[in-house]
Design an enzyme around this catalytic site. Structure first.
Site, PDB file in Angstrom:
ATOM      1  N   THR A 159       0.880  -1.165   0.000  1.00 10.45           N
ATOM      2  CA  THR A 159       0.000   0.000   0.000  1.00 10.45           C
ATOM      3  C   THR A 159       0.919   1.217   0.000  1.00 10.45           C
ATOM      4  OG1 THR A 159      -1.855  -1.071   1.165  1.00 10.45           O
ATOM      5  CG2 THR A 159      -1.589   1.267   1.583  1.00 10.45           C
ATOM      6  N   THR A 208      -0.525   0.268   6.824  1.00  8.21           N
ATOM      7  CA  THR A 208      -0.306  -0.659   5.720  1.00  8.21           C
ATOM      8  C   THR A 208      -0.231  -2.066   6.277  1.00  8.21           C
ATOM      9  OG1 THR A 208       1.225  -1.299   3.975  1.00  8.21           O
ATOM     10  CG2 THR A 208       2.183  -0.196   5.877  1.00  8.21           C
TER      11      THR A 208
HETATM   12  N1  GLY Z   1      -4.052  -2.409   3.812  1.00  9.15           N
HETATM   13  C1  GLY Z   1      -4.488  -2.654   2.509  1.00  9.15           C
HETATM   14  C2  GLY Z   1      -5.528  -3.673   2.405  1.00  9.15           C
HETATM   15  O1  GLY Z   1      -5.700  -4.521   3.248  1.00  9.15           O
HETATM   16  O2  GLY Z   1      -6.240  -3.674   1.448  1.00  9.15           O
END
Ligand code: GLY
Length: 295
Positions: A159, A208
């Protein structure tokens, strides 16, 4: 506050380095190419403009799992999510599972001015078109190949995000993601929620990692509400990661508090946050190696 107090921290995901789409050095260069121009924007235009600039650059870079280069979902399509919030008006805006746009974070920013600040799926994409965001196919060949292999061998996550403090003391946080890859269509990530992205006058956080785990602990909002209670950032991050580790959660975060203290943390030593930070004294990257970084 003066320009000397401006702070910017960005991340390019957390996990065990994937190594399939890019090398460690390529990730480091990608973060460096985003933080320097975004820091100039911070000095000239403030924290929200800087966060948007940094995230757009990371969304443009196909090695990061956001915008162009986002991971494919189980049905072979890319659906992206992004969220943004700042301490000026305390409005959270975001898009969930938007598709065929270049910069999900820009659509999230645009929604700040609307009656409804959070849109999902077809309606988010239709809104983007009405606002003049053109069609853009975010699928890259590397991600397509990764997707085909991931059907047999699930890859880890990634991310991008940014948190900035400007010379007026305004804090902004933003996050953009292509999800975890190979997920069931309709799955909702943490990024466009207050668990994954949160900012107010005491601090800002971008998370993230595995969205389900971040949501279970309401990570970003919890950091900010504990800062409001006067708990030091270091103590908050230590306790959050301990709780995360005890629940076998896999996530990381970047953060800033109102005094300009940077914090980077992940729940396990095996999970590194890829980050870069910059202010008038420091310029650091690249991974926290699973350790707690407080500066
Ligand atoms: N943190 C990104 C997701 O789980 O989509």
């Amino acid at each position: 506050m003066g320009k000397g107090n401006c702070k910017l921290i960005i991340h390019g995901g957390a996990g065990r380095l994937e190594g399939k789409v890019a090398t460690k050095e390529q990730y480091r260069i990608g973060l460096q190419e985003a933080i320097h121009p975004a820091y100039e924007t911070l000095l000239e235009q403030g924290s929200r403009a800087a966060v948007l600039h940094a995230i757009r650059l990371l969304e443009n870079d196909p090695i990061f799992n956001a915008g162009t280069g986002s991971k494919l979902q189980k049905d072979g399509r890319v659906r992206m999510s992004a969220g943004l919030m700042d301490s000026m008006d305390g409005i959270f805006s975001g898009v969930i599972n938007i598709y065929d746009v270049e910069h999900p974070i820009s659509v999230a920013d645009s929604l700040r001015a609307e009656v409804h600040h959070l849109l999902s799926g077809n309606e988010a994409t239709e809104y983007a078109r009405r606002k003049g965001f053109p069609f853009h196919d975010p699928i890259t060949m590397s991600r397509f190949i990764e997707y085909r292999k991931a059907l047999r061998n699930r890859e880890k996550f990634g991310t991008v995000g940014a948190v900035a403090l400007d010379d007026e003391g305004i804090i902004c946080a933003g996050t953009s993601t292509g999800g975890i890859g190979n997920e069931t269509p309709g799955r909702v990530s943490d990024s466009a929620s207050v668990a994954g992205t949160f900012a107010d006058s005491v601090g800002g956080v971008s998370c993230t990692g595995k969205g389900e785990h971040i949501i279970n602990q309401a990570v970003a909002a919890q950091v900010i509400y504990r800062l409001r209670d006067g708990v030091p950032l270091k103590k908050i991050l230590t306790e959050l990661s301990k709780e995360g580790a005890s629940r076998n959660h896999e996530f990381g975060l970047i953060s800033l508090d109102q005094t300009g203290r940077f914090g980077v943390r992940s729940t396990k030593a095996s999970i590194s946050v890829l980050y870069a930070l910059k202010d008038s004294h420091h310029q650091l990257d690249f991974t926290n190696g699973g350790r707690n970084l407080i500066l």
